[in-house]
Design an enzyme around this catalytic site. Structure first.
Site: not given
Length: 568
Positions: A147, A300, A302, A304
């Site tokens: 993340s 960010d 990834d 999400d």
């Protein structure tokens, strides 16, 4: 003093013929202190999966600990029967070091247990992985990502058949099987030709369907999209292609931060890939000043989470996740009312550490608020429940940590959706001569002036982990009655599952057990404390209401100073 020659785990690794050659080379050059931190415990496989530093050792993310995690997951799937194995697992990964390798090892371990897998051909966002699980009717999913953590980290998250991260009850079944693996070095993840047939690669065919679903969330069809200028940065991560593609198809005028578009695992052109930290926006704001852009959007790695900076008369203001969440919620509800599409029993989800402004916004539209623990899996679980019984209808969900979900065809936070709808909101309000910050001020004037903030205490290593435990234990033991001269009128302990109010203790129900404390003060303020599930941090959350923003800010500072005594 640490002695590596007495460390059984270290000796087991360094003496093993199966130790990965690269890891062995790293291990041979490490200091005694580094070795101790790498072996003093096993990396925790918790309800949020695994996340940790890359490197050799039982307390690190590496090919062997990833293989061990997958053995546990494979055994869990195998216990569900042949249909579960045939439905298989979708696997996605981000731009980090070893993400692709870990994804392929995951697929190979699953194949040794006769389990089908669908691996994305290149990096994809977490929300698209969640979507793929649902679209392909998989039994589960794996996302390899750390993340928003620094470049030294990687991680591993598991999803159920609904595309939702495993809730504690299911995760525990995997955890038990992971912990039962005695020797991660003995796992052979090499496969034969027949097992290799169980691995399929997926790509654009899933992208196109996902993009179509994202584009369908738009609510104001007549908005003047080319009037708003957006600076967009994926922070070297997975949002780069999907957000740009969605903006192109929708017709928005956006300018990517080119230096941060390549999938660089070292994050070379950003100070931090975490949109919660203001330093991550520095380069994008330089772009925004040159272009006189209306907003800066940052995802960010990834994709999400999404953060936003607003150009307010030449001043670039970073909104908190509480603020951007409340703005998106208000915009969604307003458009539902305008379009006469508000469902009969609307519900909004946020967490026990999310600020109060969003709930006030929801109340104003007749939308019920449901609280969950931190972790979007709990929101996803609620969505699935209401999808079946139709007792309530989903309108919006968000966390204070910059994660939101507009439409639940994904069951995790989705920054691609958030980027599209926030662009729409910015364009919609610009046509009225307003910025997003102007609208936020209107929300404060209507619902109250809130200071909703967080302080994260970073505590690295084994000593840091113990310190975090001590902070929570000391708070429980001291039974705090007053903070900054304000009486504690209600105390919630999500680990001991108790509520203490007016010297009376009652059970705290409706939540999974979690190491969270929450103090409600007599002036309406509250403080929550929890260890991070993904970083070596102890987090303190503050929600304070004042007569003005300045007043709320000052009250918040007083509370923060008062809480410092519990961190020493």
């Amino acid at each position: 003093m640490y002695n590596k020659q007495e460390d059984k785990q270290y000796l087991r690794w360094i003496q093993s013929d199966n130790l990965d050659k690269k890891l062995r080379s790293e291990l041979e050059t490490m200091s005694d202190e580094e070795i101790h931190d790498s072996f003093y415990t096993n990396i925790e496989f918790g309800t949020a999966g695994m996340r940790g530093l890359l490197g050799p050792g039982t307390n690190r993310i590496n090919v062997h600990t990833i293989a061990k995690a997958n053995v546990g997951f494979a055994k869990y799937i195998a216990c569900q029967g042949e249909e579960a194995k045939a439905r298989g697992v979708a696997i996605g990964y981000d731009n980090r070091h070893m993400s692709y390798e870990f994804s392929m090892i995951s697929a190979q371990v699953l194949a040794t247990y006769g389990i089908k897998s669908y691996v994305f051909e290149s990096l994809r966002p977490t929300p698209e992985l969640s979507f793929a699980v649902r679209h392909l009717n998989c039994f589960g999913g794996i996302m390899v990502t750390a993340s928003h953590n620094p470049k030294e980290y990687n991680g591993y998250k598991l999803y159920d058949e609904k595309g939702c991260q495993l809730v504690p009850e299911l995760a525990q079944q995997v955890i038990d099987r992971v912990n039962a693996v005695e020797d991660e070095l003995a796992i052979d993840f090499h496969i034969d030709a027949k097992q290799e047939e169980l691995i399929s690669m997926i790509g654009s065919e899933i992208d196109e369907i996902y993009y179509k679903e994202v584009l369908a969330i738009q609510m104001a069809k007549d908005v003047k999209k080319d009037d708003v200028t957006i600076i967009f940065t994926p922070q070297h991560g997975t949002a780069n292609i999907p957000v740009q593609e969605v903006y192109k198809q929708a017709g928005y005028h956006y300018i990517p931060v080119l230096e941060q578009c390549d999938p660089d695992p070292d994050f070379s052109n950003t100070k931090t890939p975490n949109p919660e930290e203001s330093a991550s926006y520095d380069l994008a704001i330089e772009y925004a000043k040159r272009e006189n852009a209306d907003i800066v959007l940052s995802c960010d790695p990834d994709a999400d989470r999404m953060g936003v900076v607003v150009n307010q008369n030449g001043e670039f203001i970073l909104l908190t996740g509480n603020q951007s969440g409340a703005l998106l919620l208000d915009y969604v509800c307003m458009q539902h009312v305008k379009n006469n599409t508000m469902p009969p029993k609307p519900v909004m989800f946020n967490t026990v550490v999310t600020g109060d402004l969003g709930e006030k916004v929801a109340d104003a539209y007749g939308v019920e608020t449901k609280k969950t623990l931190t972790g979007f899996k709990f929101i996803g679980e609620k969505v699935a429940k209401y999808e079946i019984n139709n007792e309530k209808q989903y309108v919006f969900g968000y966390e204070e940590s910059y994660g939101s979900l507009i439409k639940p065809f994904v069951r995790d936070k989705d920054a691609v959706q958030a980027c599209l709808l926030l662009a729409e909101a910015a364009a919609y309000y610009k046509a009225q001569g307003k910025t997003l910050y102007d609208v936020l001020l209107e929300l404060y004037a209507k619902h109250g002036f809130y200071e909703e903030s967080q302080v994260a205490l970073s505590l690295e290593g084994s000593a840091g982990a113990q310190k975090i435990k001590d902070i929570l234990a000391n708070l429980r033991q001291s039974k705090v009655q007053e903070i900054a001269g304000k009486k504690v009128v209600r105390f919630e302990d999500f680990k001991e599952c108790i509520v203490r109010e007016k010297d009376t203790e009652t059970p705290l129900t409706g939540f999974a057990v979690s190491d969270v404390l929450k103090y409600f003060l007599e002036d309406g303020s509250w403080i929550a404390i929890r260890p991070s599930g993904t970083e070596p941090k102890c987090k303190f959350y503050y929600c304070v209401k004042g007569d003005t923003l300045e007043d709320a800010h000052e009250k918040g500072n007083v509370l923060k100073q008062a809480m410092e005594m519990y961190t020493k």
